[in-house]
Design an enzyme around this catalytic site. Structure first.
Site, PDB file in Angstrom:
ATOM      1  N   GLU A   3      -0.069  -0.838   5.934  1.00 17.70           N
ATOM      2  CA  GLU A   3       0.982  -0.222   6.749  1.00 17.70           C
ATOM      3  C   GLU A   3       0.814   1.285   6.823  1.00 17.70           C
ATOM      4  O   GLU A   3       1.053   1.897   7.856  1.00 17.70           O
ATOM      5  CB  GLU A   3       2.363  -0.561   6.174  1.00 17.70           C
ATOM      6  N   ASP A  20       0.828  -1.201   0.000  1.00 21.65           N
ATOM      7  CA  ASP A  20       0.000   0.000   0.000  1.00 21.65           C
ATOM      8  C   ASP A  20       0.862   1.251   0.000  1.00 21.65           C
ATOM      9  O   ASP A  20       2.007   1.248   0.461  1.00 21.65           O
ATOM     10  CB  ASP A  20      -0.967   0.010   1.180  1.00 21.65           C
TER      11      ASP A  20
END
Length: 379
Positions: A134, A69
């Site tokens: 994250e 991500d």
């Protein structure tokens, strides 16, 4: 320069995986890892994609960890090229995630491919733990995977996290810990009023500033041998009606502590709560806390020595052991007793417009990871 790391990095950047979306990145990785004998397990939790891949079952188990991500791109008009169209320009690869951290993931996978090809039999086992959570809440990503592995009795001995740890040159710094991150949101509600009559209308915005401004100037501590000093930063301030002659009734302020082990959550909260208690009683307040991560310091033993020596061998640099920077998923790994080192690209452009990585760093990064695999898993 080999094209393998570059090509995979570009393929990952082209997928707009703004947290917590993965946009198929992990399936690309899984396919390549499956082809070299890795067992693949997808671990979706809520809206988060997680990939747990491993080859071998013996100890020691060396795991490389990272995230697919990325943060939002901000103003598209400010980018010199589309952030999700990886672009080569003047010796750099541009795109969101170029440094944080799709290049690291590509380097890990290519390193694993080369390692397994050259060393099909090795001591211990090799794993990759990849999440898409994250950069956002980090609730259903690495944290959940580590909890699941613990429940199943699956242990990790060593972990390399590919966060962009380098400052100016690849390998000039590694992370062996991180400061704690504590977030607060202060909401104030008072009467709406005319600016000409401040004597009868308490100003919620003034009260917020009077309360928090001294905290921005406060020296919280001097840090210590491993950690920089604690800092307090106001990140968002919202309030007002848009009119210049109206005292605002509602104000919201968001702030963050990055704190050393000289502080505790309780000590930081106490100071803020004492300041909030001094706000005009005609203004009601609500203070909400959220912990992003506690301060942590990894043990520095065999893996750390291997990483330091490998960096010296490949780059010629004497690396710095640092705890600077933001939070990382190492905060979920270190507390389980796993020796963990963060090693990745130069972080100068992470989360910024025109994020980039030097093309000349891609191959050396993969070589660093491969050499670490060899030093840990080949006797």
């Amino acid at each position: 320069m080999s094209q393998q790391v570059l090509d995979l990095t570009r393929e990952l950047i082209s997928r707009p995986s703004v947290s917590p979306r993965d946009e198929g990145c992990q399936e690309v990785l899984a396919t390549r890892l499956r082809d070299i004998g890795f067992t693949i397990e997808h671990m979706p939790f809520e809206d988060v994609s997680n990939l747990w891949a491993w080859r071998g079952s013996a100890q020691p188990r060396l795991v490389f960890a990272g995230h697919t991500d990325v943060v939002p791109v901000g103003s598209l008009e400010s980018w010199h090229s589309d952030p999700f169209e990886p672009t080569l320009r003047e010796g750099y690869l541009y795109g969101r995630g170029a440094a944080d951290m799709k290049s690291s993931i590509a380097a890990m996978v290519v390193a694993a491919e080369r390692f397994v090809t050259q060393h099909p039999e090795y001591n211990g086992s090799l794993g990759l733990l990849i999440t898409s959570d994250e950069e956002d809440l980090a609730i259903n990503g690495t944290k959940r995977v580590i909890e699941t592995l613990k429940e199943r009795g699956e242990t990790i001995d060593f972990c390399v996290v590919g966060e962009p740890s380098s400052s100016v040159l690849l390998g000039d710094a590694i992370r062996v810990g991180r400061r704690g991150s504590l977030n607060g949101t202060l909401k104030l509600s008072g009467p709406l009023g005319h600016v000409a009559y401040p004597d009868i209308t308490p100003n919620s915005l003034h009260e917020a500033l009077r309360c928090l401004t001294p905290l921005t100037r406060r020296v919280w501590d001097e840090g210590n041998e491993f950690f920089r000093a604690t800092s307090f930063q106001i990140s968002n301030l919202n309030g007002g009606t848009g009119a210049v002659n109206v005292i605002p009734d509602k104000v919201e302020v968001a702030f963050n502590f990055r704190y050393s082990t000289e502080q505790t959550e309780a000590s930081l909260k106490s100071v803020v709560e004492d300041a909030v208690a001094e706000i005009d009683s005609r203004v009601t307040t609500e203070l909400v806390w959220h912990t992003s991560g506690l301060p942590f310091l990894s043990k520095q033993d065999a893996l750390t020595d291997i990483v330091v020596h490998t960096i010296k061998e490949i780059t010629g640099l004497d690396t710095e052991r640092s705890t600077a920077g933001g939070t990382s998923d190492a905060r979920f790994i270190v507390p389980t007793g796993v020796e963990t080192v963060e090693l990745g690209p130069v972080n100068a452009t992470i989360h910024k417009i025109n994020e980039r990585i030097a093309l000349d760093d891609l191959e050396p990064l993969s070589n660093l990871y491969k050499r670490i695999m060899e030093r840990v898993l080949i006797s």
